[in-house]
Scaffold this motif. Structure first.
Motif, short mmCIF file in Angstrom:
data_model
loop_
_atom_site.label_atom_id
_atom_site.label_comp_id
_atom_site.label_asym_id
_atom_site.label_seq_id
_atom_site.Cartn_x
_atom_site.Cartn_y
_atom_site.Cartn_z
N UNK A 1 7.30 15.76 14.19
CA UNK A 1 8.22 15.89 13.03
C UNK A 1 7.53 15.64 11.74
N UNK A 2 6.79 14.36 11.72
CA UNK A 2 6.30 14.02 10.67
C UNK A 2 5.22 14.89 10.22
N UNK A 3 4.25 15.43 11.04
CA UNK A 3 3.22 16.54 10.69
C UNK A 3 3.73 17.56 10.05
N UNK A 4 4.72 18.34 10.64
CA UNK A 4 5.64 19.23 10.06
C UNK A 4 5.75 18.97 8.51
N UNK A 5 6.52 17.90 8.33
CA UNK A 5 6.60 17.43 6.92
C UNK A 5 5.70 17.44 6.13
N UNK A 6 4.56 16.75 6.60
CA UNK A 6 3.23 16.63 5.58
C UNK A 6 2.66 17.93 5.24
N UNK B 1 7.02 12.53 -6.95
CA UNK B 1 7.57 12.04 -5.62
C UNK B 1 7.21 12.59 -4.27
N UNK B 2 6.97 13.95 -4.36
CA UNK B 2 6.25 14.76 -3.06
C UNK B 2 5.28 14.15 -2.69
N UNK B 3 4.27 14.07 -3.80
CA UNK B 3 3.04 13.69 -3.59
C UNK B 3 2.99 12.34 -3.05
N UNK B 4 3.63 11.28 -3.60
CA UNK B 4 3.72 10.15 -2.94
C UNK B 4 4.35 10.11 -1.57
N UNK B 5 5.17 10.94 -1.26
CA UNK B 5 5.92 11.00 0.20
C UNK B 5 4.60 11.66 1.05
N UNK B 6 3.92 12.36 0.54
CA UNK B 6 2.85 12.93 1.29
C UNK B 6 2.10 11.68 1.86
N UNK C 1 0.85 -1.18 0.00
CA UNK C 1 -0.11 0.08 0.16
C UNK C 1 0.75 1.22 -0.10
N UNK C 2 2.11 1.13 0.17
CA UNK C 2 3.00 2.25 0.24
C UNK C 2 3.77 2.63 -1.22
N UNK C 3 3.37 3.61 -2.07
CA UNK C 3 3.91 3.99 -3.07
C UNK C 3 5.33 4.70 -2.91
N UNK C 4 5.84 5.14 -1.69
CA UNK C 4 6.92 5.65 -1.29
C UNK C 4 7.08 5.44 0.05
N UNK C 5 8.35 5.68 0.52
CA UNK C 5 8.80 4.99 2.07
C UNK C 5 8.57 3.95 2.42
N UNK C 6 8.71 2.87 1.32
CA UNK C 6 8.34 1.47 1.38
C UNK C 6 9.32 0.85 2.53
#
Length: 305
Positions: free
Chosen positions: A255-260, A217-222, A178-183
């Motif tokens: 930290x994750x929320x700030x990135x998102x 890739x940013x969208x997938x990372x989001x 289910x992960x397109x990125x950060x697998x």
């Protein structure tokens, strides 16, 4: 010496796959097998693979009839793998010539290990253009510390850096499709939560190619970062009573929320309503009401524009 299976997912890697395969064929040890899983490439990837592995029985090629994603390909390789040990190599990365020999030497007699972790050299364009080395050591071998690092996207080791005990990887159900990125981040956190037995080689034995961080890739990372919060916040916060560990986990999720949020403001027009709702519901798990309302108001104003 037990052989190690090398699993390579590929998709439109026509410009890099020959070098990747060559790095496998040039190994100083012959104690390996290689499974290539092509994810329905539309370029010359398949042709380039076949030209390189012709008459080499150490390779097995699987061709997907439709595009299913890198983790689907990795899990196919995991199912087909007949060896007790395996590593995953992306179709644009490269192994040092002595990678398998070095890892086999460390693994000799270590039937207790779930994961052997090496270091990785980060390069741009060609392996002579080195950027840095992803360094790790036995001093990093603290489960909570490692989980926090991965949550903050402070990568301690790369996908190719790990030699897996197949039984352990099967037990934790392989890669999450289910992960397109950060697998790899998701897999490593899930693995660390099982308190695996880990050893470190203390040396680099693979090359990771730097790629452009595109909008796609940013969208997938989001989506991936949001998934990490949804998947692990409740589990990790309920996994310990240690106040320091809880604070460390809480800080990592903040930290994750700030990135998102940063990614959201950069690419808001690329998110559908389902993704927006998923994001807002997920951050609501962590933020207090006033903080959540501030973010919600800011995003609502942005959407109105």
């Amino acid at each position: 010496m037990k052989p190690i299976s090398i699993i390579i997912p590929t998709h439109n890697n026509e410009n890099t796959i020959v070098d990747t395969i060559a790095s496998v064929q040039k190994q100083t040890s012959r104690s390996w097998n290689c499974i290539l899983v092509d994810d329905h490439s539309s370029d010359r990837t398949i042709a380039n693979i076949k030209s390189r592995i012709v008459n080499d029985e150490r390779f097995q090629l699987v061709e997907n009839s439709v595009n299913r994603g890198a983790n689907f390909c990795r899990n196919i390789g995991l199912k087909l793998c007949k060896d007790d040990l395996l590593l995953f190599l992306d179709g644009d990365d490269i192994l040092y010539p002595d990678c398998i020999e070095t890892r086999s030497s460390f693994l000799k007699g270590r039937t207790d290990l779930d994961m052997l972790v090496s270091q990785t050299t980060y390069f741009k364009h060609d392996i002579n253009n080195v950027i840095e080395v992803f360094r790790n050591s036995e001093s990093d071998n603290n489960k909570e510390k490692l989980i926090v690092s991965f949550l903050k996207h402070q990568i301690i080791w790369t996908t190719t850096a790990v030699t897996w005990n197949k039984n352990f990887l099967v037990r934790i159900q392989g890669w999450n499709e289910d992960y397109p990125r950060l697998q790899d981040v998701e897999l490593n956190i899930r693995a660390l939560m099982e308190s695996p037995v880990i050893a470190f080689t203390g040396r680099a034995d693979s090359y990771l190619r730097k790629s452009e961080f595109t909008q796609a890739k940013r969208v997938a990372a989001f989506w991936g970062f949001t998934n990490l919060i949804s998947s692990f916040y409740g589990k990790l916060m309920a996994s310990t009573d240690d106040e320091k560990t809880l604070n460390d986990y809480g800080e990592a999720f903040q930290h994750l929320i700030q990135t998102i949020v940063k990614y959201y403001f950069l690419d808001e027009n690329n998110y559908n309503e389902e993704m927006k709702a998923y994001f807002l519901n997920t951050v609501h798990m962590i933020l207090d009401e006033s903080s959540y309302e501030q973010i919600f108001e800011a995003l609502s104003l942005l959407s109105a524009d």
